[in-house]
Design an enzyme around this catalytic site. Sequence first.
Site, PDB file in Angstrom:
ATOM      1  N   ARG A  20       0.858  -1.193   0.000  1.00 21.31           N
ATOM      2  CA  ARG A  20       0.000   0.000   0.000  1.00 21.31           C
ATOM      3  C   ARG A  20       0.888   1.235   0.000  1.00 21.31           C
ATOM      4  NH1 ARG A  20      -3.223  -0.392   4.994  1.00 21.31           N
ATOM      5  NH2 ARG A  20      -4.454  -1.915   3.840  1.00 21.31           N
TER       6      ARG A  20
ATOM      7  N   ARG B 242      -1.417   6.834   9.532  1.00 21.39           N
ATOM      8  CA  ARG B 242      -1.617   6.256   8.198  1.00 21.39           C
ATOM      9  C   ARG B 242      -1.786   7.367   7.151  1.00 21.39           C
ATOM     10  NH1 ARG B 242      -3.505   0.833   8.523  1.00 21.39           N
ATOM     11  NH2 ARG B 242      -2.469  -0.171  10.290  1.00 21.39           N
TER      12      ARG B 242
ATOM     13  N   LYS C 169      -2.610   1.754  15.091  1.00 22.82           N
ATOM     14  CA  LYS C 169      -2.703   2.644  13.934  1.00 22.82           C
ATOM     15  C   LYS C 169      -3.446   3.927  14.300  1.00 22.82           C
ATOM     16  CE  LYS C 169      -6.809   0.167  12.271  1.00 22.82           C
ATOM     17  NZ  LYS C 169      -7.333  -0.691  11.199  1.00 22.82           N
TER      18      LYS C 169
ATOM     19  N   LYS D  54      -5.377   7.500  12.352  1.00 28.50           N
ATOM     20  CA  LYS D  54      -5.889   7.981  11.070  1.00 28.50           C
ATOM     21  C   LYS D  54      -6.392   9.418  11.194  1.00 28.50           C
ATOM     22  CE  LYS D  54      -7.211   3.351   9.531  1.00 28.50           C
ATOM     23  NZ  LYS D  54      -8.314   2.473   9.046  1.00 28.50           N
TER      24      LYS D  54
ATOM     25  N   CYS E 137     -14.402  -4.217   0.815  1.00 26.77           N
ATOM     26  CA  CYS E 137     -12.977  -4.479   1.003  1.00 26.77           C
ATOM     27  C   CYS E 137     -12.556  -5.606   0.053  1.00 26.77           C
ATOM     28  CB  CYS E 137     -12.695  -4.847   2.453  1.00 26.77           C
ATOM     29  SG  CYS E 137     -13.381  -6.458   2.932  1.00 26.77           S
TER      30      CYS E 137
ATOM     31  N   CYS F 284      -6.834 -11.624   1.635  1.00 30.27           N
ATOM     32  CA  CYS F 284      -6.792 -11.116   3.003  1.00 30.27           C
ATOM     33  C   CYS F 284      -6.891 -12.266   4.006  1.00 30.27           C
ATOM     34  CB  CYS F 284      -7.915 -10.118   3.255  1.00 30.27           C
ATOM     35  SG  CYS F 284      -7.908  -9.474   4.945  1.00 30.27           S
TER      36      CYS F 284
ATOM     37  N   CYS G 280     -14.794  -9.128   7.145  1.00 31.77           N
ATOM     38  CA  CYS G 280     -14.543  -9.351   8.568  1.00 31.77           C
ATOM     39  C   CYS G 280     -15.022  -8.120   9.316  1.00 31.77           C
ATOM     40  CB  CYS G 280     -13.054  -9.635   8.803  1.00 31.77           C
ATOM     41  SG  CYS G 280     -12.016  -8.157   8.853  1.00 31.77           S
TER      42      CYS G 280
ATOM     43  N   CYS H 212     -12.803  -1.996   7.103  1.00 29.29           N
ATOM     44  CA  CYS H 212     -12.007  -1.333   6.074  1.00 29.29           C
ATOM     45  C   CYS H 212     -12.850  -0.536   5.078  1.00 29.29           C
ATOM     46  CB  CYS H 212     -11.148  -2.361   5.338  1.00 29.29           C
ATOM     47  SG  CYS H 212      -9.847  -3.074   6.369  1.00 29.29           S
TER      48      CYS H 212
END
Length: 568
Positions: free
Chosen positions: A73, A142, A207, A209, A428, A434, A473, A477
């Site tokens: 990414r 991110r 993470k 954001k 996603c 994944c 899941c 995302c």
Amino acid sequence: MADELPKAEIIKRESRYLRGTIAECLADEATGAIADADTNLTKFHGSYQQDDRDVRDERRRQKLEPLYMFMVRLRLPGGVLTPQQWLGLDEVADECANHTLRLTTRQTFQFHGVFKNKLRPLIQKVNKLGIDSRGACGDVNRNVVSNVNPHESQVHAEIHRLSAEISQRLMWRSSAYAEIWLGEECVHRVGEEEEEPFYSYYYLPRKFKIALAVPPENDCDVFANDIGLIAIVESGEIRGFNISVGGGLGTTYGEPETYPRLGRVAGFVPPDQAADACEAITAIQRDFGSRTNRSHARFKYTLDDYGMDWFHEKFAEYRGESMEDARPYHFDNNGDRFGWVEGENGNSHLTLMIQSGRIADFDGYSLRTALREIARVHIGEFRITCNQNLVIANVTPDQKQRIQALVDQYGLDDGSRSSPMKRNAMSCVAFPTCGLAMAESERYLPELTRKLDAMMEEAGIADTQINVRVTGCPNGCARPYVAEIGLTGKALGKYNLYLGGDTKGERMNRLYRENIDEETILSILKPMFERFAAEREDGEGFGDFLVRSGIVDADRSPRVFHEAFVSE
């Protein structure tokens, strides 16, 4: 105590500023994988180790290791790139990946199907384009995302400049990236000043954001981020930003102490203080976020544990001054503007619908070829939206006809070829790459939208925009928890159904039913569509109707998010 820290925290601290043994693993030709500890570290470098789950069982029967590959990414603040960069990334997709580009919900690219021996060449090629993958994943800030706003040219330019400034300021600094991927010599020696003046050797707990929005458009779902900057614009100029804190959509099945949450507006700062404010808030999370429980380590939990009064005190301490009172603002949508829009500078911008963000040449639809041809003649830029769509931006008046001719030639979708529901749907990647996926998402979305469209047509609401988002899941995302209809994978062919988000990104949905198959999902939605068609008020969205009619209880706290409104 060090022995109380989770494994991921220990790996960071002992990694020599994210070096680990990544270089040694890349040189090991006996396996397509890298060492377990290094899989945690490569995330900071922008890469996740995966394997092709479609062939996993067959390879096991043949006594072969999984078909390991990597997702890479990129860091692309604000989602803006030049046509030359587009063409370069298009070549990378052929030379190092699986011949596709994927636009993400955070305004950047993911490359899939990258084998270990192609990791270093890919990052080197991307680096030559002036782009990197540093911090696109991992326990750091991110990719910074922002409104696209193509029609407000001057405001967008300032928003993009600020997103790049924040991204650069909060980027991790270790020379490990240049050493491992770009072949530069090690310049750090043990005992010298630490390489990370902001993050130190332990980085963030999880993470982080950041997003920037310009009302009345919330196409970046600003409240889903740890920090949201909401621009206050008067007379065409940005007067400052309201700051939202504590958003985050990740959760874990079976762990009721985890939950998605939307951010809360804490106050206002002048425009020249926005980047400083982001740095101060990130530092608060660095210093007070949980280091012993990764499931409780996001900023939203820090704020819930300590409270907003505590946050304001800490902000004043770290920043040296308090926030001002928040200013009035209003959002009216969180979708994209499709088709041509003219900007303030006289140039035009064309938004194309890219289903699930996947750019490839499909049977009967040469999308990737078409965009390559457009990039060869375009002199403006490309802008990726947070809804996985693409803007061909700053098209001059004398170039517009040429761009439109290519759009017509290849039958590109400017939103007019798709239903309102389909062009706003997101998913996603999920299977086959994944490792967290429990159910299909990207590969399932076309079938789901076709069936939902048919039901909406039958109910007489085919022209109504209903926001649908699917993930494989519970990690969120594709931001399913702020959709009017959200599906999160529970098992193969089974999903949790969430209902009641709005079209502004200001209200989360709620769990309606758990672990149900497609037939059950459709049987639940069909009578709701019919009732919505008969009882909706003027301008009322589907999610708003579900709340007003009592079908969904929107007042429940995020702390009881996992409790279904209707038991099975």
